[in-house]
Design a protein around this motif. Sequence first.
Motif, PDB file in Angstrom:
ATOM      1  N   ASP A   1       0.734  -1.183  -0.073  1.00 26.00           N
ATOM      2  CA  ASP A   1      -0.183   0.241   0.089  1.00 26.00           C
ATOM      3  C   ASP A   1       0.544   1.319   0.075  1.00 26.00           C
ATOM      4  O   ASP A   1       0.293   2.189  -0.522  1.00 26.00           O
ATOM      5  CB  ASP A   1      -0.543   0.092   1.363  1.00 26.00           C
ATOM      6  CG  ASP A   1      -2.550  -0.705   0.744  1.00 26.00           C
ATOM      7  OD1 ASP A   1      -2.544  -1.864   0.012  1.00 26.00           O
ATOM      8  OD2 ASP A   1      -3.220  -0.705   1.507  1.00 26.00           O
ATOM      9  N   ASP A   2       1.526   1.223   1.121  1.00 23.74           N
ATOM     10  CA  ASP A   2       2.851   2.461   0.911  1.00 23.74           C
ATOM     11  C   ASP A   2       3.123   2.729  -0.314  1.00 23.74           C
ATOM     12  O   ASP A   2       3.046   3.876  -0.495  1.00 23.74           O
ATOM     13  CB  ASP A   2       3.859   2.407   2.408  1.00 23.74           C
ATOM     14  CG  ASP A   2       3.131   2.525   3.419  1.00 23.74           C
ATOM     15  OD1 ASP A   2       1.469   2.516   3.852  1.00 23.74           O
ATOM     16  OD2 ASP A   2       4.218   1.957   4.326  1.00 23.74           O
TER      17      ASP A   2
ATOM     18  N   HIS B   1      -7.579   1.633   3.895  1.00 26.13           N
ATOM     19  CA  HIS B   1      -6.182   1.198   4.998  1.00 26.13           C
ATOM     20  C   HIS B   1      -4.911   2.583   5.703  1.00 26.13           C
ATOM     21  O   HIS B   1      -3.771   2.283   6.071  1.00 26.13           O
ATOM     22  CB  HIS B   1      -4.902   0.233   5.557  1.00 26.13           C
ATOM     23  CG  HIS B   1      -6.350  -0.991   5.389  1.00 26.13           C
ATOM     24  ND1 HIS B   1      -7.178  -1.238   6.704  1.00 26.13           N
ATOM     25  CD2 HIS B   1      -6.513  -2.270   4.544  1.00 26.13           C
ATOM     26  CE1 HIS B   1      -8.061  -2.511   6.798  1.00 26.13           C
ATOM     27  NE2 HIS B   1      -7.731  -2.850   5.270  1.00 26.13           N
ATOM     28  N   TYR B   2      -5.825   3.505   4.373  1.00 27.72           N
ATOM     29  CA  TYR B   2      -5.053   4.445   4.605  1.00 27.72           C
ATOM     30  C   TYR B   2      -4.238   4.565   4.063  1.00 27.72           C
ATOM     31  O   TYR B   2      -3.163   5.509   2.968  1.00 27.72           O
ATOM     32  CB  TYR B   2      -4.831   5.599   6.205  1.00 27.72           C
ATOM     33  CG  TYR B   2      -5.980   5.116   7.014  1.00 27.72           C
ATOM     34  CD1 TYR B   2      -6.886   5.100   6.709  1.00 27.72           C
ATOM     35  CD2 TYR B   2      -5.658   4.332   7.974  1.00 27.72           C
ATOM     36  CE1 TYR B   2      -8.000   4.665   7.877  1.00 27.72           C
ATOM     37  CE2 TYR B   2      -5.918   4.011   9.117  1.00 27.72           C
ATOM     38  CZ  TYR B   2      -8.048   3.820   8.711  1.00 27.72           C
ATOM     39  OH  TYR B   2      -8.379   3.457   9.850  1.00 27.72           O
ATOM     40  N   ALA B   3      -2.601   4.380   4.296  1.00 29.00           N
ATOM     41  CA  ALA B   3      -1.422   3.980   3.450  1.00 29.00           C
ATOM     42  C   ALA B   3      -0.630   5.053   3.426  1.00 29.00           C
ATOM     43  O   ALA B   3      -0.115   5.504   2.949  1.00 29.00           O
ATOM     44  CB  ALA B   3      -1.645   3.749   1.899  1.00 29.00           C
ATOM     45  N   LEU B   4      -1.158   5.868   4.915  1.00 31.80           N
ATOM     46  CA  LEU B   4      -0.218   6.946   5.097  1.00 31.80           C
ATOM     47  C   LEU B   4       1.256   6.775   5.519  1.00 31.80           C
ATOM     48  O   LEU B   4       1.875   5.352   6.070  1.00 31.80           O
ATOM     49  CB  LEU B   4      -0.527   7.905   6.686  1.00 31.80           C
ATOM     50  CG  LEU B   4      -2.257   8.541   6.745  1.00 31.80           C
ATOM     51  CD1 LEU B   4      -2.478   8.985   8.039  1.00 31.80           C
ATOM     52  CD2 LEU B   4      -1.923   8.674   5.572  1.00 31.80           C
TER      53      LEU B   4
ATOM     54  N   PHE C   1      -6.856   5.209  -0.137  1.00 32.95           N
ATOM     55  CA  PHE C   1      -6.369   3.551   0.063  1.00 32.95           C
ATOM     56  C   PHE C   1      -7.571   2.775   1.858  1.00 32.95           C
ATOM     57  O   PHE C   1      -7.439   4.241   2.058  1.00 32.95           O
ATOM     58  CB  PHE C   1      -5.420   3.104   0.418  1.00 32.95           C
ATOM     59  CG  PHE C   1      -4.430   3.338  -0.974  1.00 32.95           C
ATOM     60  CD1 PHE C   1      -3.846   1.844  -1.091  1.00 32.95           C
ATOM     61  CD2 PHE C   1      -3.404   4.188  -0.801  1.00 32.95           C
ATOM     62  CE1 PHE C   1      -3.545   1.677  -2.535  1.00 32.95           C
ATOM     63  CE2 PHE C   1      -2.587   3.880  -2.469  1.00 32.95           C
ATOM     64  CZ  PHE C   1      -2.662   3.287  -2.931  1.00 32.95           C
TER      65      PHE C   1
ATOM     66  N   LEU D   1      -7.407  -0.171  14.002  1.00 29.13           N
ATOM     67  CA  LEU D   1      -8.379   2.107  14.178  1.00 29.13           C
ATOM     68  C   LEU D   1      -9.498   1.412  13.424  1.00 29.13           C
ATOM     69  O   LEU D   1      -8.238   1.256  11.555  1.00 29.13           O
ATOM     70  CB  LEU D   1      -7.277   2.787  14.035  1.00 29.13           C
ATOM     71  CG  LEU D   1      -6.894   3.207  15.840  1.00 29.13           C
ATOM     72  CD1 LEU D   1      -5.922   3.940  15.633  1.00 29.13           C
ATOM     73  CD2 LEU D   1      -8.200   3.789  16.162  1.00 29.13           C
TER      74      LEU D   1
ATOM     75  N   GLU E   1      -2.152   0.491  14.228  1.00 23.62           N
ATOM     76  CA  GLU E   1      -3.112   1.081  12.563  1.00 23.62           C
ATOM     77  C   GLU E   1      -4.276   0.350  12.411  1.00 23.62           C
ATOM     78  O   GLU E   1      -5.284   0.318  11.864  1.00 23.62           O
ATOM     79  CB  GLU E   1      -1.943   1.439  11.834  1.00 23.62           C
ATOM     80  CG  GLU E   1      -1.986   2.210  11.224  1.00 23.62           C
ATOM     81  CD  GLU E   1      -0.440   2.252  10.745  1.00 23.62           C
ATOM     82  OE1 GLU E   1      -0.083   2.020   9.511  1.00 23.62           O
ATOM     83  OE2 GLU E   1       0.175   3.162  11.537  1.00 23.62           O
TER      84      GLU E   1
ATOM     85  N   ALA F   1       0.616   3.785  -2.614  1.00 24.53           N
ATOM     86  CA  ALA F   1       0.540   5.540  -2.432  1.00 24.53           C
ATOM     87  C   ALA F   1       1.298   6.742  -2.985  1.00 24.53           C
ATOM     88  O   ALA F   1       1.314   7.419  -3.729  1.00 24.53           O
ATOM     89  CB  ALA F   1       0.559   5.666  -0.982  1.00 24.53           C
TER      90      ALA F   1
END
Lengths: 284, 262
Positions: A170-171, B82-85, B80, A284, A281, A174
């Motif tokens: 994901d990261d 699950h945020y993907a921060l 996303f 949540l 994380e 992104a």
Amino acid sequence: MVKKRIVQEPLWVKILLFFISGIFLSVFIALPLITIFQEALKSGIVVYLQTFTDPGVTSAIRLSLLTIVICVPINTFFGIFIAWLVTKYEFPGKRILITAIEVPFSISPVIAGLLFIFMFGAIGWFGTWLIDHGIKIVFAFPGIVLAVLFVSFPFVARELIPLMRVLGKDDEEAALTLGASGFQIFWKVTLPNIKWGLLYGIILTNARALGEFGAVSVVSGLVRGVTTTMPLYIDILYGEYMFRAAFAVASIMTFLALFTIIAKAVLEYFIAAQRKSMEVEIQL
Amino acid sequence: MNVEVTNVSKKFGNFVALDNISINIPKGDIIALLGPSGCGKTTLLRIIAGLETPDSGVIKFFGEDLTNKQVKDRKVGFVFQHYALFRHMNVFENVAFGLRVRPRKIRPDKKTIHENVMRLISLVQLEGFVNRFPSELSGGQRQRVALARALAVEPTVLLLDEPFGALDAKVRKELRSWLRRLHDEIHVTSVFVTHDQDEALEVSDSIVIVNKGKIEQIGSPIEVCDNPVNPFVADFLSDVNRPLIKQKKHLFETINAPGQGI
């Protein structure tokens, strides 16, 4: 005691367990450690320090350091490379590759050393060619580097693969949608995410690379001052009844090992903290 | 000049994820891809973003063929589930990321980046949280950071993958009506994926109902609810909260007519 848990062993069991483990640890770990330093310092600190002016000792230290300076970065690079490949892409034969990473762990180091003799030695596959071109690999420094690379290869990849699996893609995706290049994604997103695990892998690689005896001893040929790393030189000194010098060199390696253990413990703390924040994380 | 998806198909091994899908998204609209899990809606979204390559078909943004363009050349914003921060960056750095990674030539100067980022942070109402790290934020706050981060690159299309899927019911409701209002304000063409019927009905201008890799029906919330084209759509929308649609389309009447209340 105000509160007593129902399932609680009697006190004497605790004490007994404590003693047994205490005795075990002191006999097998504390005492040998003390012995090393005691033997090394037997004739006083001056003699101890003089050992390190001996050309054989200094060249062994230099050779060992040179080996890790070459091997650790190479194995770090390929460890990250393989972990990246295995966790970010799908391809046939992936399982075989993951298993293959473990091969250096399951093969005896002596056999690993012999493999290189069979490949690059005078009777080996590439032997004649190498001799014709005047390249010396076995019984020389390149052979040591190859053997150490082989035995210390798995640590980084093994540490990173599970970590990068949990982290997912994901990261990186992104960052990709935000316009980052592959290089930027690696430096700004992936590396900060894996840094503790990576450092842990590097520390273990380093420890193994420094300490390797079996594989290196086969390919080294024991040319004194040329192909004797620290562990090999300790063995030679001991064999020649030069106990004090042997223990002096051993004491350096012990220091390095203690440093490794402390670094490991610190890193484990950070990794656990990261895991915890990741779990939160996900909840949540 | 719309976002056009034409005849897109995608297989994973023998599994047909998308079977000849075509959608036309008018500029400035927000549409929902609605369907049960595993129906292919996320795959479609990822294909529009360029994170997945279609086996066949064409993707066009406002007349420009992007089928063979890479993700970073498509100017999409992606949010996303699950945020993907980026967990090692604070809120400001997360939002600024897309601007900072630009090649030097087209990178705004520090002051402009700062202004843009602060504007976006106030747009998602997180002014007091600029220096917080993702681990110090609630789920809803994180998703708002993710949204601000996606908007920072001034995307031509905003794509949201189950944006509220990881949030609890209450936050989810708040956030979706907030998203609708935000969209009315900024009007970026948006596609969001959801399996929650109420969410699709409340937020979107039109709904694409997907099942087993095929489109069952496309229409406004009222159309799909009142005139389902087949039993699947009828069944899938059978337990929706109908007042939600009325609430959006006839807001004032609802308020003035107590009998029709929610």
